[in-house]
Design a protein around this motif. Sequence first.
Motif, PDB file in Angstrom:
ATOM      1  N   VAL A 174       9.143  -5.630   7.415  1.00  0.00           N
ATOM      2  CA  VAL A 174       8.760  -6.263   8.709  1.00  0.00           C
ATOM      3  C   VAL A 174       9.756  -7.723   8.553  1.00  0.00           C
ATOM      4  N   PRO A 175       9.556  -8.578   9.619  1.00  0.00           N
ATOM      5  CA  PRO A 175      10.446  -9.605   9.446  1.00  0.00           C
ATOM      6  C   PRO A 175      10.498 -10.566   8.138  1.00  0.00           C
ATOM      7  N   GLY A 176      11.821 -10.694   7.670  1.00  0.00           N
ATOM      8  CA  GLY A 176      11.769 -11.438   6.391  1.00  0.00           C
ATOM      9  C   GLY A 176      11.803 -10.496   5.033  1.00  0.00           C
ATOM     10  N   SER A 177      11.745  -9.186   5.151  1.00  0.00           N
ATOM     11  CA  SER A 177      11.840  -8.221   4.409  1.00  0.00           C
ATOM     12  C   SER A 177      13.482  -8.002   4.113  1.00  0.00           C
ATOM     13  N   MET A 178      13.832  -7.525   2.884  1.00  0.00           N
ATOM     14  CA  MET A 178      15.292  -7.445   2.740  1.00  0.00           C
ATOM     15  C   MET A 178      15.436  -5.967   1.933  1.00  0.00           C
ATOM     16  N   ILE A 179      16.560  -5.000   2.389  1.00  0.00           N
ATOM     17  CA  ILE A 179      16.660  -3.774   1.663  1.00  0.00           C
ATOM     18  C   ILE A 179      18.258  -3.882   1.140  1.00  0.00           C
ATOM     19  N   PHE A 180      18.001  -3.431  -0.041  1.00  0.00           N
ATOM     20  CA  PHE A 180      19.361  -3.583  -0.889  1.00  0.00           C
ATOM     21  C   PHE A 180      19.896  -2.182  -1.101  1.00  0.00           C
ATOM     22  N   ASN A 181      21.145  -1.656  -0.654  1.00  0.00           N
ATOM     23  CA  ASN A 181      21.702  -0.302  -1.098  1.00  0.00           C
ATOM     24  C   ASN A 181      23.159  -0.582  -1.708  1.00  0.00           C
ATOM     25  N   PRO A 182      22.943  -0.403  -3.063  1.00  0.00           N
ATOM     26  CA  PRO A 182      24.205  -0.136  -3.766  1.00  0.00           C
ATOM     27  C   PRO A 182      25.355   0.823  -3.211  1.00  0.00           C
ATOM     28  N   PRO A 183      26.753   0.577  -3.443  1.00  0.00           N
ATOM     29  CA  PRO A 183      27.839   1.732  -2.980  1.00  0.00           C
ATOM     30  C   PRO A 183      27.275   2.961  -3.175  1.00  0.00           C
ATOM     31  N   GLY A 184      27.450   3.946  -2.121  1.00  0.00           N
ATOM     32  CA  GLY A 184      27.322   5.373  -2.241  1.00  0.00           C
ATOM     33  C   GLY A 184      25.823   5.744  -2.354  1.00  0.00           C
ATOM     34  N   GLN A 185      24.961   4.719  -1.952  1.00  0.00           N
ATOM     35  CA  GLN A 185      23.352   5.087  -2.177  1.00  0.00           C
ATOM     36  C   GLN A 185      23.018   5.842  -0.865  1.00  0.00           C
ATOM     37  N   MET A 186      22.658   7.006  -0.661  1.00  0.00           N
ATOM     38  CA  MET A 186      22.177   7.613   0.469  1.00  0.00           C
ATOM     39  C   MET A 186      20.957   6.818   1.186  1.00  0.00           C
ATOM     40  N   HIS A 187      20.972   6.717   2.486  1.00  0.00           N
ATOM     41  CA  HIS A 187      19.908   5.982   3.183  1.00  0.00           C
ATOM     42  C   HIS A 187      19.499   6.527   4.579  1.00  0.00           C
ATOM     43  N   ARG A 188      18.299   6.563   5.107  1.00  0.00           N
ATOM     44  CA  ARG A 188      18.006   6.948   6.360  1.00  0.00           C
ATOM     45  C   ARG A 188      16.944   5.883   6.571  1.00  0.00           C
ATOM     46  N   ILE A 189      17.237   5.644   8.195  1.00  0.00           N
ATOM     47  CA  ILE A 189      16.173   4.652   8.751  1.00  0.00           C
ATOM     48  C   ILE A 189      15.368   5.421   9.715  1.00  0.00           C
ATOM     49  N   THR A 190      14.039   4.850   9.708  1.00  0.00           N
ATOM     50  CA  THR A 190      13.079   5.207  11.054  1.00  0.00           C
ATOM     51  C   THR A 190      12.452   3.998  11.076  1.00  0.00           C
ATOM     52  N   VAL A 191      12.217   3.974  12.504  1.00  0.00           N
ATOM     53  CA  VAL A 191      11.828   2.800  13.223  1.00  0.00           C
ATOM     54  C   VAL A 191      10.326   2.765  13.929  1.00  0.00           C
ATOM     55  N   ALA A 192       9.571   1.859  13.788  1.00  0.00           N
ATOM     56  CA  ALA A 192       7.969   2.074  14.509  1.00  0.00           C
ATOM     57  C   ALA A 192       8.189   2.771  15.725  1.00  0.00           C
ATOM     58  N   ASP A 193       7.079   3.141  16.260  1.00  0.00           N
ATOM     59  CA  ASP A 193       6.985   4.104  17.755  1.00  0.00           C
ATOM     60  C   ASP A 193       6.961   3.251  18.916  1.00  0.00           C
ATOM     61  N   LEU A 194       6.373   2.004  19.045  1.00  0.00           N
ATOM     62  CA  LEU A 194       6.176   1.367  19.991  1.00  0.00           C
ATOM     63  C   LEU A 194       7.119  -0.309  20.464  1.00  0.00           C
ATOM     64  N   GLU A 195       7.871  -0.659  18.988  1.00  0.00           N
ATOM     65  CA  GLU A 195       8.614  -1.581  19.344  1.00  0.00           C
ATOM     66  C   GLU A 195       9.999  -1.471  18.578  1.00  0.00           C
ATOM     67  N   PRO A 196      10.916  -2.169  19.243  1.00  0.00           N
ATOM     68  CA  PRO A 196      12.376  -2.093  18.665  1.00  0.00           C
ATOM     69  C   PRO A 196      12.461  -2.921  17.320  1.00  0.00           C
ATOM     70  N   SER A 197      13.694  -2.685  16.544  1.00  0.00           N
ATOM     71  CA  SER A 197      13.884  -3.304  15.427  1.00  0.00           C
ATOM     72  C   SER A 197      15.224  -3.864  15.366  1.00  0.00           C
ATOM     73  N   LEU A 198      15.499  -5.285  15.006  1.00  0.00           N
ATOM     74  CA  LEU A 198      16.851  -5.987  14.967  1.00  0.00           C
ATOM     75  C   LEU A 198      16.845  -6.227  13.430  1.00  0.00           C
ATOM     76  N   LEU A 199      18.025  -5.898  12.966  1.00  0.00           N
ATOM     77  CA  LEU A 199      18.278  -6.093  11.451  1.00  0.00           C
ATOM     78  C   LEU A 199      19.482  -6.818  11.600  1.00  0.00           C
ATOM     79  N   ALA A 200      19.397  -7.851  10.375  1.00  0.00           N
ATOM     80  CA  ALA A 200      20.792  -8.519  10.002  1.00  0.00           C
ATOM     81  C   ALA A 200      21.306  -7.524   8.803  1.00  0.00           C
ATOM     82  N   TYR A 201      22.882  -7.547   8.682  1.00  0.00           N
ATOM     83  CA  TYR A 201      23.325  -6.885   7.463  1.00  0.00           C
ATOM     84  C   TYR A 201      24.524  -7.705   6.908  1.00  0.00           C
TER      85      TYR A 201
END
Length: 225
Positions: A174-201
């Motif tokens: 949720v807002p204020g959370s950070m996700i860290f992905n080292p090089p080569g790490q496989m990742h898949r993202i899913t988003v809540a059903d009723l609201e959009p999500s905006l991320l900075a990267y």
Amino acid sequence: MDQSALPYRLSDRPAWGYLLRDFLEMYRALPAGGSVKIRAHQRLVRERITGVLRANPSLRDTDAASKPVTLHLQRALDQGRGTSMSRVIRSIDGLRDQLSWQYGYDKVPRGLDQKYAYAELVGPTGPVLSDQIILGLVLFAPSCIYPTHAHDGITESYICLSGAMSQNDQGVYVPGSMIFNPPGQMHRITVADLEPSLLAYAWIGPHEKLTSQKMVFTRKARRQG
């Protein structure tokens, strides 16, 4: 590109400088959760942003471009205003008419073209030119599933600015959370059903990786039989 041929510097457009300083503050204020690797990444991102600000690089005029998902941008910004991310949300809102939203893939999976786009802010192709770091935004529509992928040689972090999303079904961010992905790490993202999500990267990596990163999704292995 010959930066000396471009008419404006970062200092000539204060709104961009404010946005970079807001990114700098995010990476200073967010906790690392005791992780040495995340703390080191946050420090490196801050150092690279500080370097961009000191270098006062050229600004490139980019043609504003929308995608179907940007119809959700107003809602995403509104949802972020009442959170700890309100400061950077205001800076993004002030520049929204200058953002060029892209897909970044030669071939976008069916349906994803309606639910995803990103806008590079700082980097080799962004308005603020840099070959040391890439900063940007990713916008997801409700119920978006962003397929499994990885980045070669790139260390990546996402900061949730609004909405709620999950990576690899291993937690809700949720807002204020950070996700860290080292090089080569496989990742898949899913988003809540009723609201959009905006991320900075933020992307950190060798110069040659930042300037030539090709974005591809991982294909599922075919069953033998």
